[in-house]
Design an enzyme around this catalytic site. Structure first.
Site, PDB file in Angstrom:
ATOM      1  N   HIS A  98     -35.570  26.248  46.326  1.00 33.45           N
ATOM      2  CA  HIS A  98     -35.627  25.476  45.085  1.00 33.45           C
ATOM      3  C   HIS A  98     -34.329  25.713  44.305  1.00 33.45           C
ATOM      4  CE1 HIS A  98     -38.623  23.517  42.144  1.00 33.45           C
ATOM      5  NE2 HIS A  98     -37.441  23.482  41.532  1.00 33.45           N
TER       6      HIS A  98
ATOM      7  N   HIS B  94     -23.822  32.673  34.214  1.00 33.69           N
ATOM      8  CA  HIS B  94     -23.036  33.794  33.702  1.00 33.69           C
ATOM      9  C   HIS B  94     -21.569  33.418  33.486  1.00 33.69           C
ATOM     10  CE1 HIS B  94     -26.176  36.662  35.669  1.00 33.69           C
ATOM     11  NE2 HIS B  94     -26.594  36.162  34.519  1.00 33.69           N
TER      12      HIS B  94
ATOM     13  N   GLN C  71     -36.780  29.959  38.011  1.00 37.03           N
ATOM     14  CA  GLN C  71     -37.188  29.570  36.670  1.00 37.03           C
ATOM     15  C   GLN C  71     -38.165  30.544  36.018  1.00 37.03           C
ATOM     16  OE1 GLN C  71     -37.833  25.318  38.222  1.00 37.03           O
ATOM     17  NE2 GLN C  71     -37.382  24.995  36.062  1.00 37.03           N
TER      18      GLN C  71
ATOM     19  N   ASP D 146     -31.980  35.471  33.503  1.00 33.63           N
ATOM     20  CA  ASP D 146     -31.950  36.897  33.843  1.00 33.63           C
ATOM     21  C   ASP D 146     -33.324  37.537  33.708  1.00 33.63           C
ATOM     22  OD1 ASP D 146     -29.299  36.399  34.132  1.00 33.63           O
ATOM     23  OD2 ASP D 146     -28.607  37.813  32.612  1.00 33.63           O
TER      24      ASP D 146
ATOM     25  N   ASN E 120     -36.696  21.578  47.889  1.00 32.74           N
ATOM     26  CA  ASN E 120     -37.163  20.865  46.714  1.00 32.74           C
ATOM     27  C   ASN E 120     -36.120  19.863  46.241  1.00 32.74           C
ATOM     28  OD1 ASN E 120     -38.997  20.626  44.216  1.00 32.74           O
ATOM     29  ND2 ASN E 120     -36.980  20.995  43.329  1.00 32.74           N
ATOM     30  N   GLU E 121     -36.534  18.612  46.123  1.00 36.06           N
ATOM     31  CA  GLU E 121     -35.720  17.557  45.524  1.00 36.06           C
ATOM     32  C   GLU E 121     -34.251  17.606  45.960  1.00 36.06           C
ATOM     33  OE1 GLU E 121     -35.962  17.187  41.302  1.00 36.06           O
ATOM     34  OE2 GLU E 121     -38.137  17.120  41.257  1.00 36.06           O
TER      35      GLU E 121
ATOM     36  N   GLU F 217     -45.040  17.896  41.752  1.00 34.56           N
ATOM     37  CA  GLU F 217     -44.637  18.022  40.346  1.00 34.56           C
ATOM     38  C   GLU F 217     -44.954  16.731  39.615  1.00 34.56           C
ATOM     39  OE1 GLU F 217     -40.615  19.267  39.512  1.00 34.56           O
ATOM     40  OE2 GLU F 217     -40.581  20.631  41.238  1.00 34.56           O
TER      41      GLU F 217
ATOM     42  N   ASN G  90     -42.577  14.343  43.858  1.00 36.40           N
ATOM     43  CA  ASN G  90     -42.449  14.608  42.428  1.00 36.40           C
ATOM     44  C   ASN G  90     -42.223  13.299  41.680  1.00 36.40           C
ATOM     45  OD1 ASN G  90     -42.534  17.270  43.215  1.00 36.40           O
ATOM     46  ND2 ASN G  90     -40.415  17.731  42.679  1.00 36.40           N
TER      47      ASN G  90
ATOM     48  N   ARG H  72     -48.282  26.058  43.852  1.00 37.03           N
ATOM     49  CA  ARG H  72     -47.017  25.750  44.490  1.00 37.03           C
ATOM     50  C   ARG H  72     -45.922  26.572  43.809  1.00 37.03           C
ATOM     51  NH1 ARG H  72     -42.332  21.532  43.389  1.00 37.03           N
ATOM     52  NH2 ARG H  72     -41.010  22.313  45.053  1.00 37.03           N
TER      53      ARG H  72
ATOM     54  N   TYR I 265     -41.956  11.833  37.442  1.00 32.10           N
ATOM     55  CA  TYR I 265     -42.013  12.099  36.012  1.00 32.10           C
ATOM     56  C   TYR I 265     -42.022  10.829  35.168  1.00 32.10           C
ATOM     57  CZ  TYR I 265     -41.297  17.053  36.888  1.00 32.10           C
ATOM     58  OH  TYR I 265     -41.463  18.347  37.308  1.00 32.10           O
TER      59      TYR I 265
END
Length: 497
Positions: A140, A57, A37, A70, A184-185, A399, A325, A95, A327
């Protein structure tokens, strides 16, 4: 001072002491990102292609505005600036994740990319200079494309390749890293990547591939944990965990059916991965539900892969701490009658059997395509669920954050979200005695948000994605969080609700 003044001063002190909630000196504050990311440099300096490179892509229509990572925030070239932002924030820890294909371009240890190794060593050394503890996620979601072509997480052999990669990372970076996170998750990767098709690699077989992915990822986590135990723990004295996630669910009504739906929603996310690690084997309700449905649907065996007794023992107990995590919260009711096994569509959603809704009084993220609500009470409830169901393991929030438009610098709604959620974890830790030792905000900066591209941002820092320099500008929330870290205290956090 007269008597009235003295009494008034005592009243003020009393109010202040009730409103200010201070965390212990050992509580850790940080921020989080992930390699794909933020790093960019997708095909330079020896890095191999990963499944998200391939996905964006070849299927740009799957990402809002056809975006890709990219360049992203160009953190491959601007990592020092990011570390400086962390230092100015006052963060105790950072992290972040390693890119598997930057270190191993073809996913295997027969081809180690020294430029990738040096990059992460430079990041770790920069953090060390700022006295910032690294908490490193090994994976991740950015699987090397060569392993995707072998079947990806539907191929149990990938668990062995992951173990090789993890073991290499322990040996390369273990002198700097004392907190490791394997995956991750996994529920997000296994559902969105192999079930709904919204994430790479874009498969839509949620009733089969989602569970095969879960099976392989749990084996991968367990093998990497055991390898650390056997070879590195005595010398490096680090800790290894995994990052799990769920939305919290409250029953839509007080009916037994809605209460069952809320529990099942959590079990099919946190329970699916947490139960094998903390208790052993899949949750029984998951085994029974998928087994009964599979028979009714004409399958010869359950669509849920069965662990052998050896695998159950391999996975059970593979944690030193848990990354968690959170949210948002939703309301739950049954999608279908729980006893109806006939004519049920094959799919994770029908297995889980939950119909989601929300309370219209909840504040919703202004980014309309995100189902994100500001519900701090759900955070506390989730932490208590983990403590009660998994034996109150050490937990760090890896998170937690709020999405809005990326160019919004005066992000008062994010400040409100942070304020409420930190108060909620304070109550979980100090009132409910949940074994919580740290908090990371997602994210340090706006970045490539997977299928949302750059249409939303969770960052404390804004990034100008139209600028070749990817200029960083701290938001109001950055300075708010900075004050909390500096004081180690919350203002106006009532314990009465």
């Amino acid at each position: 001072m007269n008597l009235l003044g003295f009494v008034f001063s005592l009243f003020i002190i009393g109010v202040s002491s009730k409103c200010q909630r201070c965390f212990g000196e050992d509580f850790m504050w940080g921020a989080a990102t992930s390699a794909h990311q933020i790093e960019g440099a997708w095909n330079t300096s020896g890095k191999g292609e990963n499944v998200w490179d391939w996905f964006t892509h070849n299927y740009p229509e799957k990402v809002r505005n056809g975006s890709n990572a990219d360049i992203a925030t160009d953190s491959y070239n601007k990592y020092q600036e990011d570390v400086d932002l962390l230092g100015n924030l006052g963060a105790n820890f950072y992290r972040f994740s390693l890119s598997w294909s930057r270190i191993l371009p073809n996913g295997t240890t027969n081809n180690i990319n020294q430029e990738g190794v040096d990059y992460y060593l430079n990041v770790l050394k920069a953090l060390q200079e700022k006295n910032i503890t690294p908490i490193v996620t090994l994976y991740h979601w950015d699987l090397p494309i060569s392993l995707h072509e072998m079947g990806g997480w539907n191929n149990p052999l990938v668990a062995d390749y992951f173990n090789d990669y993890a073991t290499l990372c322990y040996s390369l970076f273990g002198d700097y890293v004392k907190y490791w996170l394997t995956l991750n998750e996994p529920i997000s990767q296994c559902y969105y990547g192999y079930g709904s098709g919204g994430h790479a690699p874009g498969y839509t077989e949620s009733g089969t591939m989602t569970y095969m992915c879960a099976y392989t990822q749990l084996l991968a986590h367990a093998k990497a944990y055991r390898s650390y135990n056997e070879t590195f723990r005595a010398k490096q004295n680090g800790k290894v965990g995994i990052v799990l996630v769920t939305l919290w669910y409250e029953p839509a009504t007080e009916s037994d059916a809605d209460k069952q739906a809320a529990e099942w929603a959590i079990q099919w996310a946190l329970g699916l991965f947490g139960h094998p690690i903390f208790i052993g084997n899949w949750p029984q309700m998951v085994i029974d539900r998928i087994g009964n449905l599979s028979v009714a649907q004409g399958f010869n065996t359950s669509r849920l892969p069965a662990f052998t007794e050896t695998e159950i023992e391999l996975i059970k107990g593979t944690y030193d701490y848990l990354g968690l995590n959170y949210y948002t919260t939703l309301l739950a009711s049954p999608l279908l009658d729980f006893t109806d096994y006939e004519n049920v569509t094959v799919g994770y959603g029908y297995d889980r059997n939950v119909l989601s809704s929300y309370d219209p009084s909840w504040t919703q993220s202004p980014v309309s395509w995100v189902t994100l609500f500001d519900v701090p009470a759900g955070f506390r409830a989730m932490l208590n669920w983990v403590a009660n169901n998994f034996g109150n393991p050490p937990v760090i929030i890896t998170e937690n954050g709020w999405s809005t438009y990326i160019d919004l610098l005066n992000d008062t709604d994010r400040i409100q979200y942070i304020k409420g959620h930190l108060c909620s974890i304070y109550k979980a830790k100090y009132v409910d005695k949940v074994n919580l030792f740290g908090y990371a905000h997602w994210s340090l900066m706006d970045n490539f948000e997977w299928s949302s591209g750059y249409s939303e941002g969770f960052g404390l820092v804004s990034v100008d994605f139209t600028s070749p320099n990817r200029t960083r500008t701290p938001k109001a929330s950055y300075y708010y969080y900075q004050k909390i870290i500096k004081s180690n205290c919350l203002e106006h956090c009532s314990l009465n609700n």
